[in-house]
Structures are given as structure tokens and as C-alpha cells.
Design a protein around this motif. Structure first.
Motif, PDB file in Angstrom:
ATOM      1  N   SER A 198     -23.002  15.916   3.313  1.00 39.28           N
ATOM      2  CA  SER A 198     -22.671  16.568   2.038  1.00 39.28           C
ATOM      3  C   SER A 198     -23.743  16.314   0.982  1.00 39.28           C
ATOM      4  O   SER A 198     -23.969  17.156   0.112  1.00 39.28           O
ATOM      5  CB  SER A 198     -21.326  16.072   1.514  1.00 39.28           C
ATOM      6  N   ASP A 199     -24.386  15.167   1.056  1.00 36.24           N
ATOM      7  CA  ASP A 199     -25.503  14.904   0.130  1.00 36.24           C
ATOM      8  C   ASP A 199     -26.573  15.977   0.316  1.00 36.24           C
ATOM      9  O   ASP A 199     -27.165  16.468  -0.653  1.00 36.24           O
ATOM     10  CB  ASP A 199     -26.192  13.560   0.434  1.00 36.24           C
ATOM     11  N   TYR A 200     -26.820  16.301   1.576  1.00 37.02           N
ATOM     12  CA  TYR A 200     -27.862  17.281   1.909  1.00 37.02           C
ATOM     13  C   TYR A 200     -27.474  18.652   1.366  1.00 37.02           C
ATOM     14  O   TYR A 200     -28.296  19.353   0.759  1.00 37.02           O
ATOM     15  CB  TYR A 200     -28.018  17.328   3.434  1.00 37.02           C
ATOM     16  N   TRP A 217     -22.229  11.797  -6.743  1.00 35.75           N
ATOM     17  CA  TRP A 217     -21.201  10.863  -7.219  1.00 35.75           C
ATOM     18  C   TRP A 217     -20.611  10.129  -6.028  1.00 35.75           C
ATOM     19  O   TRP A 217     -20.167  10.729  -5.057  1.00 35.75           O
ATOM     20  CB  TRP A 217     -20.109  11.627  -7.965  1.00 35.75           C
ATOM     21  N   THR A 218     -20.599   8.787  -6.116  1.00 35.39           N
ATOM     22  CA  THR A 218     -20.072   8.014  -4.999  1.00 35.39           C
ATOM     23  C   THR A 218     -19.266   6.830  -5.529  1.00 35.39           C
ATOM     24  O   THR A 218     -18.738   6.896  -6.652  1.00 35.39           O
ATOM     25  CB  THR A 218     -21.229   7.645  -4.037  1.00 35.39           C
ATOM     26  N   ASP A 219     -19.175   5.748  -4.756  1.00 33.20           N
ATOM     27  CA  ASP A 219     -18.285   4.648  -5.146  1.00 33.20           C
ATOM     28  C   ASP A 219     -19.064   3.415  -5.586  1.00 33.20           C
ATOM     29  O   ASP A 219     -18.562   2.308  -5.515  1.00 33.20           O
ATOM     30  CB  ASP A 219     -17.344   4.300  -3.976  1.00 33.20           C
ATOM     31  N   ASP A 221     -22.515   1.955  -8.354  1.00 35.39           N
ATOM     32  CA  ASP A 221     -23.253   2.328  -9.574  1.00 35.39           C
ATOM     33  C   ASP A 221     -24.733   2.593  -9.323  1.00 35.39           C
ATOM     34  O   ASP A 221     -25.591   2.080 -10.036  1.00 35.39           O
ATOM     35  CB  ASP A 221     -23.074   1.241 -10.636  1.00 35.39           C
ATOM     36  N   GLY A 222     -25.035   3.364  -8.297  1.00 32.99           N
ATOM     37  CA  GLY A 222     -26.425   3.772  -8.065  1.00 32.99           C
ATOM     38  C   GLY A 222     -27.030   3.112  -6.840  1.00 32.99           C
ATOM     39  O   GLY A 222     -26.354   2.403  -6.088  1.00 32.99           O
ATOM     40  N   MET A 223     -28.313   3.377  -6.649  1.00 30.38           N
ATOM     41  CA  MET A 223     -29.053   2.809  -5.515  1.00 30.38           C
ATOM     42  C   MET A 223     -29.296   1.325  -5.780  1.00 30.38           C
ATOM     43  O   MET A 223     -29.903   0.972  -6.794  1.00 30.38           O
ATOM     44  CB  MET A 223     -30.385   3.566  -5.391  1.00 30.38           C
ATOM     45  N   HIS A 224     -28.837   0.472  -4.890  1.00 29.76           N
ATOM     46  CA  HIS A 224     -29.076  -0.968  -5.071  1.00 29.76           C
ATOM     47  C   HIS A 224     -30.378  -1.376  -4.386  1.00 29.76           C
ATOM     48  O   HIS A 224     -30.906  -0.659  -3.533  1.00 29.76           O
ATOM     49  CB  HIS A 224     -27.895  -1.770  -4.518  1.00 29.76           C
ATOM     50  N   ASN A 225     -30.848  -2.549  -4.765  1.00 28.12           N
ATOM     51  CA  ASN A 225     -32.133  -3.026  -4.223  1.00 28.12           C
ATOM     52  C   ASN A 225     -32.022  -3.428  -2.757  1.00 28.12           C
ATOM     53  O   ASN A 225     -33.034  -3.665  -2.107  1.00 28.12           O
ATOM     54  CB  ASN A 225     -32.631  -4.221  -5.045  1.00 28.12           C
ATOM     55  N   LYS A 254     -27.372   3.795   3.124  1.00 26.53           N
ATOM     56  CA  LYS A 254     -26.277   4.717   3.436  1.00 26.53           C
ATOM     57  C   LYS A 254     -25.872   5.582   2.249  1.00 26.53           C
ATOM     58  O   LYS A 254     -25.256   6.642   2.416  1.00 26.53           O
ATOM     59  CB  LYS A 254     -25.062   3.907   3.918  1.00 26.53           C
ATOM     60  N   ILE A 255     -26.231   5.163   1.064  1.00 27.43           N
ATOM     61  CA  ILE A 255     -25.829   5.926  -0.115  1.00 27.43           C
ATOM     62  C   ILE A 255     -26.379   7.356  -0.097  1.00 27.43           C
ATOM     63  O   ILE A 255     -25.829   8.251  -0.726  1.00 27.43           O
ATOM     64  CB  ILE A 255     -26.227   5.169  -1.413  1.00 27.43           C
ATOM     65  N   LEU A 256     -27.463   7.586   0.635  1.00 27.38           N
ATOM     66  CA  LEU A 256     -28.041   8.934   0.731  1.00 27.38           C
ATOM     67  C   LEU A 256     -28.210   9.351   2.191  1.00 27.38           C
ATOM     68  O   LEU A 256     -28.634   8.545   3.027  1.00 27.38           O
ATOM     69  CB  LEU A 256     -29.420   8.962   0.059  1.00 27.38           C
TER      70      LEU A 256
HETATM   71  P1  ADP Z   1     -19.890   8.824  -0.009  1.00 25.94           P
HETATM   72  O1  ADP Z   1     -18.646   8.863   0.801  1.00 25.94           O
HETATM   73  O2  ADP Z   1     -19.652   8.976  -1.482  1.00 25.94           O
HETATM   74  O3  ADP Z   1     -20.963   9.730   0.508  1.00 25.94           O
HETATM   75  P2  ADP Z   1     -21.185   6.573   1.252  1.00 25.94           P
HETATM   76  O4  ADP Z   1     -20.233   5.585   1.847  1.00 25.94           O
HETATM   77  O5  ADP Z   1     -21.825   7.533   2.194  1.00 25.94           O
HETATM   78  O6  ADP Z   1     -20.414   7.332   0.090  1.00 25.94           O
HETATM   79  O7  ADP Z   1     -22.350   5.829   0.434  1.00 25.94           O
HETATM   80  C1  ADP Z   1     -22.023   4.863  -0.538  1.00 25.94           C
HETATM   81  C2  ADP Z   1     -22.059   3.483   0.072  1.00 25.94           C
HETATM   82  O8  ADP Z   1     -23.364   3.200   0.538  1.00 25.94           O
HETATM   83  C3  ADP Z   1     -21.792   2.354  -0.889  1.00 25.94           C
HETATM   84  O9  ADP Z   1     -20.412   2.132  -1.040  1.00 25.94           O
HETATM   85  C4  ADP Z   1     -22.523   1.172  -0.280  1.00 25.94           C
HETATM   86  O10 ADP Z   1     -21.658   0.344   0.433  1.00 25.94           O
HETATM   87  C5  ADP Z   1     -23.462   1.804   0.736  1.00 25.94           C
HETATM   88  N1  ADP Z   1     -24.870   1.412   0.549  1.00 25.94           N
HETATM   89  C6  ADP Z   1     -25.712   1.020   1.535  1.00 25.94           C
HETATM   90  N2  ADP Z   1     -26.925   0.747   1.048  1.00 25.94           N
HETATM   91  C7  ADP Z   1     -26.877   0.971  -0.287  1.00 25.94           C
HETATM   92  C8  ADP Z   1     -27.807   0.832  -1.352  1.00 25.94           C
HETATM   93  N3  ADP Z   1     -29.061   0.444  -1.140  1.00 25.94           N
HETATM   94  N4  ADP Z   1     -27.399   1.133  -2.590  1.00 25.94           N
HETATM   95  C9  ADP Z   1     -26.128   1.528  -2.829  1.00 25.94           C
HETATM   96  N5  ADP Z   1     -25.203   1.675  -1.874  1.00 25.94           N
HETATM   97  C10 ADP Z   1     -25.557   1.399  -0.611  1.00 25.94           C
END
Ligand code: ADP
Ligand code: ASP
Ligand code: MG
Length: 439
Positions: A198-200, A217-219, A221-225, A254-256
Motif C-alpha cells: 500500500s505504501d507503493y 500514516w502508520t503507528d 512517529d516516523g523513520m527511526h534510526n 519495515k516502515i516503508l
Molecule cells: P503499516 O501497517 O502502517 O504499513 P508497518 O507495520 O508496515 O505499518 O510499518 C510500521 C512498523 O515498522 C513500525 O510499527 C515499526 O515497528 C516497524 N519499523 C521497522 N523499522 C523501522 C524504522 N527504522 N523506523 C520506524 N519503524 C520501523
């Protein structure tokens, strides 16, 4: 115009759908891309697997359980009897499709039809919810707009043409809802953009209309380090460049979705990563801006297979690499990380469906060894040739952890390490402690 994509947890319960309705309640004209309700795609995959194994009774039990889940979902989502009826009609229609697949032979085509139902359900339920709230919205059919080619690559020109035509039919409307993830393939069959797709869809639609911005929008607060599921202390990175985000997504953040950054980057549309649970949090913005940070973030990808080929002749002898790469090309298997010596070549792949055939063909050219259960760790930052010291820091962090490959200099944005998956957590935590400034 904006594109806003909401993931599974963001539409995971009636309360969360209500929160999404509040987030999109502003004056911007927008397309809202929705994932399936959290957990649904996994359950649909499970149903497909059970059917493929011939376990009909098991599949039916899972189907009816999911149907009950949706009956409760709509009972809480809607206030009025007429909306509830519309919601009931949606789930009955899509579950009729699901149930119809129980008594036909299960091939990959049926499995794809199955997994498409999640997004078809969530978008229609949300559309009726908005209508109940008095908000006008138009449902756009992703299955008519999003198409992939023979290499499973989305065709942006097709999306652009279809989306523009559909939007033009509704000039008076400022809110459009569509399904993430699902698409059609060149045979016209229902297909998808792979898990997390869905991101794509979001970035493809955003690129197709040259959106002002794309919001994911996800769960969190953004891309973590670093991967917050594995690493003890992580922090959100406020600004990330397209190149950095693309590397992090491809190598496991996994966020993207792994390849979702490219369309936005090609059309220079900023991507924001935002948190539905905390809509006012700053999140992460992904643009062309490049920072001079040494290290931006770290990601990891599992289920990696290392293939080593030791040439009987000198490796770089004329034509050797071409022959090796042609084998992977023939089986449409991408190679991710490569390291070479004079006589040997190590490569990683994560798509192993043709592994046996690949190995047989490679054996013509040398002695082949395979190692599985490996992980790639990707360290993204400023590795430009003018900088010094980062690799030293990186290796110092890993001084007690054995690794199999290291690749640097392929791009100036990343260095990758390949190691046994059993060492991944330790390595990610060690890098986390050593590569970032902790106050
Ligand atoms: P959605 O269902 O909204 O697409 P995802 O589960 O696919 O959400 O992606 C969000 C999850 O990605 C976060 O809850 C987090 O656990 C995981 N995640 C993995 N690596 C990262 C990162 N570097 N930054 C943020 N989230 C990350
Ligand atoms: N629903 C699909 C999945 O779970 C697509 C997505 O959520 O991005 O993979
Ligand atoms: Mg996702």
C-alpha cells in the motif's frame, strides 16, 4: 493535491477509522489510500495456504471466523441502521467471493484474488462511514488504475492516464478513497504489489498526479534510526533524503515498502511519515535534501542466501562475471550485495524460488557454495570517499561479532554487512550504541 496512505493498524478498529476520518478532515483535495484492516491480509494468506494444501474444513473455519470479526467491526463502526446495512452488504459481497474460492482448484490466481479482498473491504467500509458522517467521497477502483508489467513493475504512465481520467470525472469532489496494494497484471488478472504494497500505491499515485506531498500514516512517529522492534533505544530521524530512505526501505526498514521511494524521488514529491496514534507529532520528511550526518539509520533484512562461486580460472577473466550474472537474469533473481576477490565472488539473494536451478547452472563456471539463514545489515549515512573514520567506527562496533561479507563504496550512502542471522540482534545493538551520538 495530496495523497495520504493509512496502514493496517491505522484502520485496524472502528475507533482507528474514526481517527483517520478526523485526520483527513481539512480543506486539501486528497486521495486516501487504505490498507486492509490489520491482520486481515495475513488471515487471507492463511486461507489460501490451507486451500492449496487441500484443507477445506480448516479454510472454512478461518473464513467464518474472519466474517464474524467483520460483523462485530461494522456493528461498532456505524451508528445508523441504514449504514449498518450498507456495511453488511459490503462484507457479504466480498465474503461471497472468498467463499466461492473454496470449491475451485487453488492456484496462485485464486490466492491473489483472496488477498485482494482485505483492501476492497476496508475502503468500502470507510467510504460508507464517511457518508454517514456527512462527508462526500468518491471510491476510485485501484484494479482499474494500477497495472504491473511482465517484470511485476508498476506502469506509471498507465496509472497516470487512468487516474487523471477518473479524477476529471469528479471535478466537484475533493476526497477520493482507494485501495492500496492491489493491481492487475498484463493478463488482466488481479495481482498485488507484494506485502506492504500500500505504501507503493501511495507513492505511485502521488507521483502520477505530481502531488504536493505524499503522507504515509502508520503507528510510529516516523523513520527511526534503527529497528525499534529489536533495538533497545531508537529515535525518530526528522529528515531523510530520498536516496537514504530508498536504501533503508530496500534493506529492511519495515516502515516503508522496499521499492516505494523511487516514484516519489523521480517526480521530486516529498514523502512524510506520520503517526496516526499521535497526529501532531513531527514525523519524518523525505526529500532531496542531503544532510551531512555521518550515519542516518540502520536497517536489517533476514532470509538472505549467500552464494559463493570460486572460479577455476582467474575470476576477472574476460566474460566470467557476465556469464554468472546472466544466470541470475535468466531466473529474474536480483542480486543485492556482491563482494569479490581475485578468484571468488560472493553474492546475496533473497528470492530463492529458483535457487536449485541457479546453482546447477553456476556449477558450470566454478565451485559453488551456499549459506542460508544470513541477514544483511545496511548502515545508511555519508560514506562519500572524502570522509574518513566511519568504517573504522563501524568495525569497532562489530569487533566481537563475526560477519561474512562487507560491501562499501557501491553508493556513497551505504555500507552493508552480511552475517549469520543469529548475530543480527547483537550487531544491530552494538552499532546502535557506537554509531550515534547519545547525550
Ligand atoms: P503499516 O501497517 O502502517 O504499513 P508497518 O507495520 O508496515 O505499518 O510499518 C510500521 C512498523 O515498522 C513500525 O510499527 C515499526 O515497528 C516497524 N519499523 C521497522 N523499522 C523501522 C524504522 N527504522 N523506523 C520506524 N519503524 C520501523
Ligand atoms: N494489506 C497488505 C499487507 O498486509 C498491504 C499493506 O498493508 O501495505 O501486506
Ligand atoms: Mg507497511
Amino acid at each position: 493535491m495530496r495523497v495520504l496512505k493509512f496502514g493496517g493498524t491505522s484502520v485496524g478498529s472502528p475507533e482507528r477509522m474514526q481517527a483517520v476520518a478526523a485526520i483527513i478532515n481539512d480543506s486539501h483535495r486528497k486521495i486516501v489510500v487504505l490498507s486492509a484492516v490489520t491482520g486481515t491480509t495475513n488471515v487471507l494468506v492463511e486461507i489460501g495456504d490451507k486451500l492449496a494444501e487441500g484443507n477445506k474444513a480448516g479454510a472454512v473455519a478461518v473464513i467464518e471466523n474472519l466474517y464474524e470479526h467483520y460483523k462485530k467491526f461494522i456493528a461498532t463502526l456505524y451508528k445508523s441502521e441504514s449504514s449498518l446495512e450498507k456495511g453488511k452488504a459490503v462484507i457479504d459481497k466480498q465474503f461471497a467471493v472468498i467463499r466461492s474460492l473454496v470449491d475451485v482448484p487453488t492456484t496462485v490466481i485464486e490466492q491473489r484474488i483472496l488477498v485482494a479482498q482485505g483492501e476492497l473491504i476496508s475502503t468500502q467500509l470507510f467510504h460508507h462511514f464517511l457518508t454517514e458522517m456527512g462527508r462526500k467521497s468518491v471510491l476510485l477502483p485501484a484494479l482499474e488504475m494500477v497495472k504491473i508489467d511482465d517484470d511485476n513493475e508498476p506502469i506509471l504512465s498507465f496509472i497516470e492516464e487512468k487516474l487523471t481520467a477518473l479524477l476529471a470525472q469528479h471535478n466537484d469532489c475533493d476526497l477520493f478513497i482507494t485501495q492500496g496494494y492491489i493491481c492487475r497484471n498484463p493478463k488482466g488478472e488481479i495481482d498485488n504489489l507484494k506485502r506492504g504494497g500500500s505504501d507503493y500505491t501511495g507513492t505511485l499515485l502521488g507521483a502520477a498526479i505530481n502531488a504536493e506531498e505524499i503522507q504515509i500514516w502508520t503507528d510510529i512517529d516516523g523513520m527511526h534510526n534503527n529497528d525499534p522492534r529489536i533495538v533497545k533505544r531508537t529515535f525518530p530521524v526528522r529528515e531523510v533524503s530520498f536516496n537514504e530512505a530508498a536504501e533503508l526501505a530496500y534493506f529492511g526498514a519495515k516502515i516503508l515498502h522496499p521499492t516505494c521511494i523511487r516514484p516519489a524521488q523521480d517526480r521530486n514529491v516529498p514523502v512524510k511519515l506520520l503517526n496516526t496514534m499521535e497526529p501532531s507529532a513531527e514525523g519524518t520528511v523525505i526529500t532531496n535534501n542531503v544532510s551531512d550526518r555521518a550515519v542516518t539509520a540502520i536497517a536489517a533484512k533476514d532470509n538472505i542466501t549467500v552464494i559463493k562461486i570460486k572460479s577455476t580460472r582467474m575470476l576477472l577473466a574476460h566474460g566470467f562475471l557476465r556469464k554468472v550474472f546472466e544466470v541470475f537474469e535468466k531466473y529474474k533473481t536480483p542480486i543485492d550485495v556482491i563482494t569479490t576477490s581475485e578468484v571468488a565472488l560472493s553474492m546475496t539473494i533473497d528470492e530463492t524460488s529458483n535457487l536449485e536451478a541457479i546453482l546447477v547452472e553456476l556449477e558450470q563456471y566454478g565451485v559453488v557454495e551456499v549459506e542460508q539463514e544470513q541477514s544483511i545489515i545496511c548502515i545508511v549515512g555519508n560514506f562519500s570517499p572524502e570522509k574518513s573514520g566511519i568504517i573504522l567506527n563501524l568495525l569497532t562496533c562489530l569487533k566481537d561479532i563475526p560477519f561474512r561479507m562487507i560491501s562499501s563504496g557501491g553508493s556513497k550512502y551505504n555500507t552493508t554487512i552480511v552475517l549469520k542471522t543469529i548475530y543480527k540482534v547483537e550487531a544491530l545493538n552494538a552499532l546502535n550504541e557506537g554509531l550515534f551520538e547519545w547525550k
